[in-house]
Structures are given as C-alpha cells and as structure tokens.
Scaffold this active site. Structure first.
Site, PDB file in Angstrom:
ATOM      1  N   GLU A  14      -1.780   8.459  -5.243  1.00 46.47           N
ATOM      2  CA  GLU A  14      -0.975   9.256  -4.321  1.00 46.47           C
ATOM      3  C   GLU A  14       0.290   9.665  -5.094  1.00 46.47           C
ATOM      4  O   GLU A  14       0.947   8.797  -5.686  1.00 46.47           O
ATOM      5  CB  GLU A  14      -0.591   8.402  -3.105  1.00 46.47           C
ATOM      6  N   ARG A  73      -6.343  -6.429  -7.245  1.00 48.38           N
ATOM      7  CA  ARG A  73      -5.158  -5.766  -7.822  1.00 48.38           C
ATOM      8  C   ARG A  73      -4.617  -6.585  -8.969  1.00 48.38           C
ATOM      9  O   ARG A  73      -4.765  -7.810  -8.984  1.00 48.38           O
ATOM     10  CB  ARG A  73      -4.028  -5.776  -6.798  1.00 48.38           C
ATOM     11  N   LYS A  78       4.811   1.016  -5.913  1.00 51.06           N
ATOM     12  CA  LYS A  78       5.601   2.237  -6.107  1.00 51.06           C
ATOM     13  C   LYS A  78       6.791   2.287  -5.154  1.00 51.06           C
ATOM     14  O   LYS A  78       7.866   2.727  -5.522  1.00 51.06           O
ATOM     15  CB  LYS A  78       4.725   3.468  -5.872  1.00 51.06           C
TER      16      LYS A  78
HETATM   17  P1  ATP Z   1       1.417   1.265  -4.719  1.00 48.99           P
HETATM   18  O1  ATP Z   1       1.427   0.162  -3.726  1.00 48.99           O
HETATM   19  O2  ATP Z   1       2.086   0.913  -5.989  1.00 48.99           O
HETATM   20  O3  ATP Z   1       1.885   2.572  -4.173  1.00 48.99           O
HETATM   21  P2  ATP Z   1      -1.137   2.217  -4.254  1.00 48.99           P
HETATM   22  O4  ATP Z   1      -2.394   1.485  -4.218  1.00 48.99           O
HETATM   23  O5  ATP Z   1      -0.607   2.683  -2.953  1.00 48.99           O
HETATM   24  O6  ATP Z   1      -0.103   1.408  -5.077  1.00 48.99           O
HETATM   25  P3  ATP Z   1      -2.198   4.628  -5.225  1.00 48.99           P
HETATM   26  O7  ATP Z   1      -1.488   5.771  -5.812  1.00 48.99           O
HETATM   27  O8  ATP Z   1      -2.815   4.818  -3.901  1.00 48.99           O
HETATM   28  O9  ATP Z   1      -1.175   3.453  -5.197  1.00 48.99           O
HETATM   29  O10 ATP Z   1      -3.227   4.009  -6.253  1.00 48.99           O
HETATM   30  C1  ATP Z   1      -4.168   4.728  -7.012  1.00 48.99           C
HETATM   31  C2  ATP Z   1      -5.240   3.778  -7.427  1.00 48.99           C
HETATM   32  O11 ATP Z   1      -4.696   2.718  -8.206  1.00 48.99           O
HETATM   33  C3  ATP Z   1      -5.904   3.150  -6.224  1.00 48.99           C
HETATM   34  O12 ATP Z   1      -7.302   3.169  -6.427  1.00 48.99           O
HETATM   35  C4  ATP Z   1      -5.366   1.748  -6.217  1.00 48.99           C
HETATM   36  O13 ATP Z   1      -6.267   0.873  -5.641  1.00 48.99           O
HETATM   37  C5  ATP Z   1      -5.099   1.484  -7.690  1.00 48.99           C
HETATM   38  N1  ATP Z   1      -4.045   0.489  -7.849  1.00 48.99           N
HETATM   39  C6  ATP Z   1      -2.789   0.546  -7.351  1.00 48.99           C
HETATM   40  N2  ATP Z   1      -2.099  -0.578  -7.651  1.00 48.99           N
HETATM   41  C7  ATP Z   1      -2.935  -1.358  -8.365  1.00 48.99           C
HETATM   42  C8  ATP Z   1      -2.821  -2.655  -8.953  1.00 48.99           C
HETATM   43  N3  ATP Z   1      -1.703  -3.364  -8.880  1.00 48.99           N
HETATM   44  N4  ATP Z   1      -3.897  -3.151  -9.613  1.00 48.99           N
HETATM   45  C9  ATP Z   1      -5.025  -2.430  -9.714  1.00 48.99           C
HETATM   46  N5  ATP Z   1      -5.198  -1.222  -9.180  1.00 48.99           N
HETATM   47  C10 ATP Z   1      -4.177  -0.675  -8.500  1.00 48.99           C
HETATM   48 MG    MG Z   2      -1.354   4.006  -1.655  1.00 50.49          MG
END
Ligand code: ATP
Ligand code: MG
Length: 558
Positions: free
Chosen positions: A36, A262, A272
């Site tokens: 995102e 994760r 983020k």
């Molecule tokens: P954040 O909480 O940092 O915003 P998010 O999962 O909301 O993380 P996205 O931009 O939706 O962020 O993530 C893109 C991809 O990266 C998704 O498939 C998510 O599952 C993966 N991802 C995000 N954080 C991690 C992590 N700590 N370890 C492994 N994969 C991750």
């Molecule tokens: Mg997200």
C-alpha cells in the site's frame, strides 16, 4: 515430500513443488508484491519481496508489482516512487507494467453489482457505532442489520446512488451478506464499499466510493492471473472471505492465498504507521534516515542489496513467527562488506603526533594493499610525514593492564608503517593533551624492531597529506528490545538518545580524496563506512558508519 522438495528454500516453495508434481497446479506460477503506498518499504517488506520474487524466479514464473491503493487519503505519489525505486534496488524486476488496484475499480464495481444481483450484498445504513454493536463479539454472535433483507432492486439503486455522489461520507455502505453468527468475525457481513469524498492519486475525482481491502485484493489477484497470493499471518482469518469473494463472483482466474509469518526485528519497529510517526514528529531526518529500518535508510547507511537478500535467505520463511535478532542483519552486511570493501585509514578523533627524529622536509610514500585478502584489488599510496594524526582513544597516560595501544615510553606500530615510541606529552594551558612527541624507528618498515616489542598496531594518517571529513556513527534507534510491546507507554519512550553521534573534523588518508559513492569502505579498526553523497559538500565528504567490525553491542550495553 518429494526428494526434490528437500532442497526447497522454504515451505511455500515445497508446497508449490508438491502441487506441481501432484498435478494440482499446472502452468505458470504468478505471484505479486502488493504494497500500500502509504509509507516507505521496510525490512519486513524486503522479506515479502524476496519471497514473492524468489518464488517466481524458482519456478520461472512472474511476479507483479501492484500498489494496493484503496485508501487515497493516506497514499501519495512520493510513496509510489520510493517503493518502485526500492524494489528495483533490491534487484528485482516485475513483470510488465506497474499495476494498481485502482486499475480495476471499474471491474470491482461490476463485481459488486453482480453480488447485489445475486442477493449476496446489500446496502446498509447503520452508522459505525451501530455497526460495531450489531457485530457481536468473539463470544457472542452478531445481529442482522435491519437493512439485510432490502430488495435487490433497491440495493442496486442505492449502490448506484452512492456512486453518483447522492450520499455523504459514511452515510451508507455496501456489505456482503454472509453470516452474522459466524465464529469468524470477518464473515459477519463485512463491508465491501464505503463512501469517501477523496481525490485519488491515480483516478482523481472519478470515484466517491472505494472498495475495502478484503474485497479488492482477491479480485485484483484474479484480474492479474495470480496463482499464489502470499501474505502475512494476520490475514489467515481473512482467507475464508478471500475465498468467499472469489466463489461468489465469476472471476477470470482462481488464485489461492497462503500465509507466512511477518518478520519482526528486535530493537526496531516494522510498521509503516509507526515509522511515519518518527518522520512526522522529527525524531529522525526522514524516511531514509540511516537509523531507519527502511530499505532507503539502509541503502543510505551502506547496506547492499546482496546483504539484505542474504539476510532474508538466512531467516527463512515459516508460519511460526517470532523475533529475529538484529545481530543477524549485521552479520549479513559484515559478511558481504568484508569481501568487497576497499580498506583505508580514518582517524576519527585526531591527536597530533610529531616524529621528532623525522626530518622536516622529508616525506615518503608507503604502498599498502587495498584488500589484505584480495590482491586483485591492487594497492594504495599512503604518505608518511613528520606530523601524523592518531586517534585520541589510542593513547592513555596511565595504561591499564594488557593495554595494546600507545602510552608514555611505549612503542606501537603504525599500521603499514614504522614503529614509534612516545617520548613526551604536550598540553595546552587548560591541561588538555594536544600533541605527542614520538621517535620513530627507521629500521622497522615491514620488519620487527630489534631488542624491544611494540605494544600493538594502531591506525594513523599524515597530518599534512590527508583529507578532512565528517563521520556519522549510528547505534540502535531504540534501547528496548521490543519498543512497541509496551502496552502502557509509547514506543517513542524507548528511543536511544545516543543513536547518532556526529564527529566533525575526522581525517581520512589521501587515497579517499575523491571517495566513490557506490563503494563501501572499511576504515581499519573502525568499521564499514559509506559515503553520504546527499550530505557531503564539495571537498568535504560525510561518511556514515554502516556497521562496526565486530558485534560489540551486547557486551557494551550489558
Ligand atoms: P505495515 O504494517 O508496515 O504498513 P503492511 O502489511 O500494512 O505493513 P503493505 O504495504 O500492505 O504493508 O505490505 C505489502 C506486503 O508486504 C504485504 O503482502 C505484507 O504482508 C508484506 N509485509 C508487510 N510487513 C511485513 C513484515 N514485517 N514481514 C513480512 N512481510 C511483510
Ligand atoms: Mg497494510
């Protein structure tokens, strides 16, 4: 498991191998990385990138880069550009053009109408508070919305009116009609669409209704012919909804979701939203501050794509979760840099040394290897002069036992040069040590002195023939092992006040007068350093310490 799958990098790879050998999966393997664009990528995303692109590579398939952009208020072009750059820098190439979930807004809208027409979705007028109340809890079933049995025709009209802008933010939503008593709360008539009067970075003001993530994601996957939709464990409970959506529309393809744990790293945060607070509240310089666990911060600090990929390989992929020690990341970067970094000497806190028996008008050039284990990297020229600098920390007047550096009347070898003995300590009017007068031994270049033994080897530079630079030394941003586990306090309560130490007026040897911005350097005895091209001025380089030579952290802090 087949014999072949033993060699798999991770359980998802073996799963796919099994699917292929059993005939459950045929054809190309297609994955996607779906960030995102509401912040910069961090080390957790790197794990997901390595996994998704890695799987595609292993099976000679494809991996898409897709921005999951259904929250226009939180997203921006800045983040899109940064994410694209980071994925490329990590060394991956996505298939075809960059994609956006918003490319599919028309299709997603049509699928919503399809659900309404099938009696599987309805427009609901409960407000947020009522919605929460009707939802029930983990122990109690929910209750049906009074709008649940609204006739299909009315739902269609209301949904079209929502789209046409006849309702205000939050006034109506479109919900899936699944089961208000489901033990899985995600299936209790989840929201599919909400009204948001917000300009979108891709679609402008075309839409005032936006689909929810849980509705958008399976459809986007299906539109792109994704075969394996890999996501983190918090989406496990959403998988029944992912499947419900695809089972109740007529999708162009049928992707499957698989979850993995994760990455959590100690002494830092991988969210983020929280990293954005560090930026917004001015705790760090920006998303690419070298203390940030962001890909751009790590790049500026001197991490290489190879080291990040090696780290992701090392930690593996599984369902168990847990927290990885940041020491592993540091191990990965040391391994990589040790092999490739040219060596140089840098005196971080200069203390003047005068070689009283070296003639004023004399100078010579020493030739040192660029890399002690790799002759192919050549040699460098290091000037030796009457006045030198050594590090203040390499001299004490009253040495403790086992002191391996300089002290009054003791001898040390200057790395790659001669042995010298300290004869006199010079002070200013306030009593600070400002200079050491030493005697060098002209018979010790490359050979041991006769009749005495030097106390150790220290680094140095010529005072007249070296370059002034500034140095940033970084430490962990937090002094708490899991800064966001503190339920009472705030993760910002656990900032390490010493995470950045700036040293101005350090001196590097002349061979670094024009430092390269694409090469890490090892400053002998001090660590690995990377030019901060953005912070440097012409003739005044700034170096960031990527990592120390050894993991001294646990010892120093405990
Ligand atoms: P954040 O909480 O940092 O915003 P998010 O999962 O909301 O993380 P996205 O931009 O939706 O962020 O993530 C893109 C991809 O990266 C998704 O498939 C998510 O599952 C993966 N991802 C995000 N954080 C991690 C992590 N700590 N370890 C492994 N994969 C991750
Ligand atoms: Mg997200």
């Amino acid at each position: 498991m087949s014999a072949d799958s033993k060699k798999a990098h991770n359980f998802i790879e073996s799963l796919i191998k099994d699917e292929i050998s059993s005939g459950k999966h045929a054809g190309k393997v297609v994955t996607r990385f779906p960030p995102e664009p509401n912040g910069y990528l961090h080390i957790g995303h790197a794990k997901s990138i390595c996994l998704n692109f890695g799987i595609a590579e292993t099976f000679q398939g494809e991996c898409n880069l897709r921005f999951d952009d259904t929250n226009p208020e939180k997203e921006s072009q800045e983040y899109i550009d940064a994410i694209r750059e980071d994925v490329q820098w990590l060394g991956y190439e996505w298939a075809g053009d960059i994609r956006f979930a918003s490319d599919y807004f028309d299709a997603i809208y049509d699928f919503a109408e399809e659900l309404i027409e099938k009696g599987k979705a309805y427009v609901c007028s409960l407000n947020a508070e009522q919605m929460a109340e009707y939802r029930g809890s983990l122990t109690e079933p929910g209750r049906n919305s009074p709008d649940r049995d609204r006739p299909i025709e009315d739902n269609l009209q209301l949904f079209r009116d929502m789209r046409a802008g006849k309702y205000a933010n939050g006034e109506l939503v479109l919900r899936a009609k699944i089961d208000m008593a489901s033990p899985n709360i995600n299936l209790r008539d989840p929201i599919l669409y909400r009204i948001r009067y917000a300009d979108h970075h891709q679609t402008g003001d075309k839409w005032c209704i936006y689909p929810m993530y849980d509705f958008t994601h399976p459809i986007s996957d299906a539109m792109e012919g994704i075969t394996h939709s890999l996501c983190t464990l918090e989406f496990e409970d959403h998988r029944p909804l992912y499947d419900w959506v695809l089972d109740n529309i007529t999708p162009p393809a049928r992707p499957r979701q698989t979850e993995f744990a994760r990455l959590n790293l100690n002494y830092t945060i991988t969210s983020k939203r929280k990293l954005k607070r560090l930026v917004d509240e001015g705790v760090v310089e920006g998303w690419n501050d070298p203390r940030m666990p962001t890909v751009s911060g790590m790049r500026r600090r001197g991490y290489t794509p190879e080291s990040i990929r090696a780290f992701c390989d090392m930690i593996g992929v599984n369902k168990a979760g847990g927290t990885v020690d940041v020491g592993m990341l540091e191990f990965a970067i040391r391994e990589d840099l040790n092999a490739r970094a040219p060596r140089a000497m840098c005196v971080m806190r200069p203390l003047k040394v005068t070689l009283t028996n070296y003639p004023e008008d004399q100078a010579e050039t020493l030739t040192l290897p660029v890399h002690p284990q790799n002759e192919a990297m050549g040699t460098r020229e290091v000037p030796w002069t009457r006045t030198l600098y050594i590090d203040r920390e390499d001299f004490v007047e009253e040495p403790p036992r086992k002191w391996k550096r300089l002290a009054p009347d003791q001898a040390v070898r200057l790395r790659g040069g001669y042995v010298m003995t300290c004869r006199e300590v010079v002070r200013d009017s306030e009593g600070n040590i400002v200079e050491l007068k030493c005697e060098y031994d002209p018979n010790t270049l490359g050979v041991n002195p006769e009749g005495y033994k030097p106390n150790g080897v220290i680094h140095w530079v010529s005072a007249s023939d070296s370059v002034e630079v500034d140095i940033n030394l970084y430490d962990r941003l937090f002094n708490h092992e899991s800064p966001d586990s503190d339920k009472e306090g705030d993760f910002l309560d656990h900032l390490n006040p010493d995470s950045l130490v700036r040293l101005t007026g350090a001196r590097v040897e002349k061979s670094l007068a024009q430092p390269r911005n694409d090469l890490p350097y090892q400053f002998e005895r001090e660590g690995y350093f990377f030019l901060d091209a953005g912070a440097s001025e012409p003739g005044r380089p700034v170096f960031n310490r990527t990592v120390t030579l050894r993991d001294s952290w646990a010892k120093a802090k405990n």
